[in-house]
Design a protein around this motif. Structure first.
Motif, PDB file in Angstrom:
ATOM      1  N   ILE A 127       0.837  -1.210   0.000  1.00  0.00           N
ATOM      2  CA  ILE A 127       0.000   0.000   0.000  1.00  0.00           C
ATOM      3  C   ILE A 127       0.863   1.248   0.000  1.00  0.00           C
ATOM      4  N   ARG A 128       1.888   1.279   0.836  1.00  0.00           N
ATOM      5  CA  ARG A 128       2.740   2.473   0.881  1.00  0.00           C
ATOM      6  C   ARG A 128       3.538   2.619  -0.409  1.00  0.00           C
ATOM      7  N   GLY A 129       3.886   1.508  -1.044  1.00  0.00           N
ATOM      8  CA  GLY A 129       4.527   1.597  -2.350  1.00  0.00           C
ATOM      9  C   GLY A 129       3.593   2.200  -3.382  1.00  0.00           C
ATOM     10  N   MET A 130       2.339   1.771  -3.380  1.00  0.00           N
ATOM     11  CA  MET A 130       1.357   2.322  -4.321  1.00  0.00           C
ATOM     12  C   MET A 130       1.089   3.799  -4.048  1.00  0.00           C
ATOM     13  N   GLN A 131       0.979   4.148  -2.771  1.00  0.00           N
ATOM     14  CA  GLN A 131       0.755   5.554  -2.431  1.00  0.00           C
ATOM     15  C   GLN A 131       1.902   6.426  -2.920  1.00  0.00           C
ATOM     16  N   ALA A 132       3.134   5.973  -2.698  1.00  0.00           N
ATOM     17  CA  ALA A 132       4.302   6.743  -3.123  1.00  0.00           C
ATOM     18  C   ALA A 132       4.370   6.893  -4.628  1.00  0.00           C
ATOM     19  N   SER A 133       3.801   5.935  -5.345  1.00  0.00           N
ATOM     20  CA  SER A 133       3.833   5.991  -6.810  1.00  0.00           C
ATOM     21  C   SER A 133       2.657   6.769  -7.381  1.00  0.00           C
ATOM     22  N   GLY A 134       1.709   7.166  -6.522  1.00  0.00           N
ATOM     23  CA  GLY A 134       0.555   7.930  -6.985  1.00  0.00           C
ATOM     24  C   GLY A 134      -0.691   7.089  -7.198  1.00  0.00           C
ATOM     25  N   ASP A 135      -0.597   5.771  -6.943  1.00  0.00           N
ATOM     26  CA  ASP A 135      -1.754   4.885  -7.077  1.00  0.00           C
ATOM     27  C   ASP A 135      -2.524   4.942  -5.764  1.00  0.00           C
ATOM     28  N   ILE A 136      -3.368   5.962  -5.606  1.00  0.00           N
ATOM     29  CA  ILE A 136      -3.947   6.298  -4.315  1.00  0.00           C
ATOM     30  C   ILE A 136      -5.302   5.624  -4.075  1.00  0.00           C
ATOM     31  N   LYS A 137      -6.174   5.641  -5.068  1.00  0.00           N
ATOM     32  CA  LYS A 137      -7.580   5.295  -4.835  1.00  0.00           C
ATOM     33  C   LYS A 137      -7.823   3.797  -4.673  1.00  0.00           C
ATOM     34  N   PHE A 138      -7.104   2.978  -5.440  1.00  0.00           N
ATOM     35  CA  PHE A 138      -7.394   1.542  -5.450  1.00  0.00           C
ATOM     36  C   PHE A 138      -7.287   0.908  -4.059  1.00  0.00           C
ATOM     37  N   PRO A 139      -6.193   1.116  -3.303  1.00  0.00           N
ATOM     38  CA  PRO A 139      -6.122   0.490  -1.977  1.00  0.00           C
ATOM     39  C   PRO A 139      -7.201   0.969  -1.025  1.00  0.00           C
ATOM     40  N   VAL A 140      -7.673   2.208  -1.207  1.00  0.00           N
ATOM     41  CA  VAL A 140      -8.741   2.723  -0.351  1.00  0.00           C
ATOM     42  C   VAL A 140     -10.041   1.977  -0.619  1.00  0.00           C
ATOM     43  N   ILE A 141     -10.383   1.834  -1.894  1.00  0.00           N
ATOM     44  CA  ILE A 141     -11.636   1.171  -2.258  1.00  0.00           C
ATOM     45  C   ILE A 141     -11.646  -0.278  -1.793  1.00  0.00           C
ATOM     46  N   VAL A 142     -10.564  -0.990  -2.095  1.00  0.00           N
ATOM     47  CA  VAL A 142     -10.471  -2.390  -1.675  1.00  0.00           C
ATOM     48  C   VAL A 142     -10.479  -2.488  -0.149  1.00  0.00           C
ATOM     49  N   GLY A 143      -9.739  -1.588   0.497  1.00  0.00           N
ATOM     50  CA  GLY A 143      -9.654  -1.620   1.949  1.00  0.00           C
ATOM     51  C   GLY A 143     -10.999  -1.425   2.618  1.00  0.00           C
ATOM     52  N   ILE A 144     -11.742  -0.423   2.180  1.00  0.00           N
ATOM     53  CA  ILE A 144     -13.045  -0.145   2.783  1.00  0.00           C
ATOM     54  C   ILE A 144     -13.985  -1.334   2.619  1.00  0.00           C
ATOM     55  N   ILE A 145     -14.014  -1.911   1.423  1.00  0.00           N
ATOM     56  CA  ILE A 145     -14.911  -3.050   1.173  1.00  0.00           C
ATOM     57  C   ILE A 145     -14.544  -4.236   2.062  1.00  0.00           C
ATOM     58  N   SER A 146     -13.247  -4.564   2.117  1.00  0.00           N
ATOM     59  CA  SER A 146     -12.815  -5.738   2.862  1.00  0.00           C
ATOM     60  C   SER A 146     -12.913  -5.539   4.374  1.00  0.00           C
ATOM     61  N   MET A 147     -12.517  -4.361   4.853  1.00  0.00           N
ATOM     62  CA  MET A 147     -12.541  -4.126   6.291  1.00  0.00           C
ATOM     63  C   MET A 147     -13.940  -4.261   6.879  1.00  0.00           C
ATOM     64  N   TRP A 148     -14.925  -3.789   6.120  1.00  0.00           N
ATOM     65  CA  TRP A 148     -16.291  -3.806   6.652  1.00  0.00           C
ATOM     66  C   TRP A 148     -17.039  -5.099   6.329  1.00  0.00           C
TER      67      TRP A 148
END
Length: 447
Positions: free
Chosen positions: A375-396
């Motif tokens: 996730i931090r690798g993706m954030q640093a590269s500018g790939d911001i939205k995808f981990p958020v969407i997947v994270g919210i769906i899976s966490m809940w």
């Protein structure tokens, strides 16, 4: 002017990781030394402080919206050798998080009682929880400032400075706790209120020192002149990075509040056990947290310099190292769990529960490690939205939902809670690893 504080992209990840690791370890001690020292006074006091800290974590994550964005944005600016916006970025970050911290403190003071009712806090914990929240919550703005300064130092590769300050803050907090808990120097024994006061005072001193170090060590300065007229473009960039990046963390901690509510339904003994276990498992992912943050800085510089292949290799290499360390640490904690838990409590019921949960936690930590690094690798590269969407769906849909199903419906108790969280971490880890390998994050640089 070109800053003299840019990070050398060839700097080894170890050189960046160890100061972050020590700083995180000390922050962990500052956050949990209150509970450790209170464990000598009352298990209920520990459980009360544990509940408050879980609530605090959600609000502290709101500060990471700015601090994470600051780290990523400044790292990419430095990698691209574009220094014109650095001072402005620093100024906007500091003032924004200061406001966030003040507002968060007011919210806790006004709505603290309602929050405790919402999470079904046992009545016998309410008095201590209120006392701790009112004092520590009022000092949240200090934590907001310290975290922001720390992000600035890290972006410039100045890890050791914040580490040294964290050492001092930790020592001051321990001394303050000892004095106020035991009533030394003619002061009354203050219990929970005492450790809260000690935490706030030590953080206040930490902010004063880190502000001084910033003025001394960083070339670019913070000035109110950068706020007039308000720098909308810089603020938008910070929020466009920080909101999605912080969204994943905010969602995680919000789901943890729901899970805490489920745990509170299982009784005071389980709540206390969960508090002690929560402190211990933080050690399991401490190294992964540190090395993933260090790697994020390196990846940000590489992406800013358009060296995507090197960034890809850095994440994969970091992932291998961090998973090995996590397995060794979490496995060792399970093996020696009776001794480690014995530091906090002698309650045989809690000791037995803790050992069983810590076995499940080995698998949870491996999944968590994959998540943090990718996730931090993706954030640093500018790939911001995808981990958020997947994270919210899976966490809940996995973690929170199945925690209730396993723990309450199937009567698996805390074991069910930990199993649900483990499934969530492993599922997200698999998804993010595949995405990184496929290279969907390429060509998403922000600057």
């Amino acid at each position: 002017m070109e800053s003299s504080r840019k990070v050398d992209k060839k700097l080894s990840i170890l050189a960046l990781t160890w100061p972050i690791f020590i700083e995180l370890m000390l922050q962990l001690l500052v956050n949990n030394i209150d509970q450790l020292m209170l464990s000598r006074v009352s298990d209920n006091a520990v459980a009360a402080v544990g509940n408050v800290n879980q609530i605090m974590n959600v609000l502290v994550i709101t500060f990471s919206v700015i601090t994470m964005a600051t780290t990523i944005l400044v790292s990419q600016y430095l990698g691209a050798k574009d220094y014109s916006k650095v001072s402005e970025t620093y100024t906007v970050s500091i003032f924004t998080n200061l406001i966030f911290g003040l507002v968060a403190g007011i919210v806790l003071f006004v709505f603290g009682g309602n929050i405790f009712k919402l999470i079904k806090l046992p009545l016998d914990l309410l008095q201590d929880a209120n006392a701790y929240m009112n004092i520590v919550g009022g000092g949240l703005f200090l934590q907001a400032l310290f975290l922001t300064y720390s992000a600035i130092f890290r972006s410039n590769g100045l890890m050791k400075q914040t580490m040294y300050i964290s050492v001092l803050v930790n020592i001051l907090n321990i001394i303050g706790n000892a004095i106020l808990i035991n009533g030394y120097l003619g002061l009354p024994k203050m219990g929970v209120q005492g450790v809260a006061i000690s935490s706030v005072l030590s953080r206040f001193i930490g902010v004063i020192i880190i502000g001084y170090m910033f003025a001394k060590e960083i070339d670019e300065k913070i000035s109110f002149k950068y706020m007039i007229p308000f720098p909308k473009d810089t603020f938008k960039k910070l929020m466009s990075i920080g909101l999605p990046s912080g969204g994943e963390s905010i969602s995680y901690n919000a789901s943890q509040i729901v899970i805490l509510t489920i745990v509170n339904m299982l009784g005071t003994t389980v709540v206390t056990g969960r508090t002690y276990i929560g402190i211990i498992v933080m050690i399991s992912y401490l190294y992964a947290n540190a090395i993933s943050q260090a790697n994020q800085i390196i990846v940000g510089h590489l992406i800013g310099a358009r060296e995507e292949n090197e960034a890809f290799a850095a994440v994969i290499d970091t992932l291998k190292k961090s998973m090995l360390v996590t397995l060794i640490v979490s496995g060792s904690i399970f093996i020696f769990s009776d001794y480690i838990l014995g530091i906090f409590t002698k309650n045989p019921e809690i000791l037995k529960l803790g050992k069983q949960i810590l076995f499940i936690d080995i698998f949870l930590e491996l999944g968590r490690t994959v998540n943090m690094v990718t996730i931090r690798g993706m954030q640093a590269s500018g790939d911001i939205k995808f981990p958020v969407i997947v994270g919210i769906i899976s966490m809940w849909s996995v973690s929170a939902l199945f925690a209730y199903i396993f723990a309450i419906t199937l009567k698996m108790g805390l074991h069910g809670v930990w199993l649900a969280m483990t499934l969530d971490e492993i599922l997200r880890g698999m998804i993010f690893y595949v995405r990184w390998k496929r290279g969907s994050w390429r060509s998403k640089a922000i600057v």
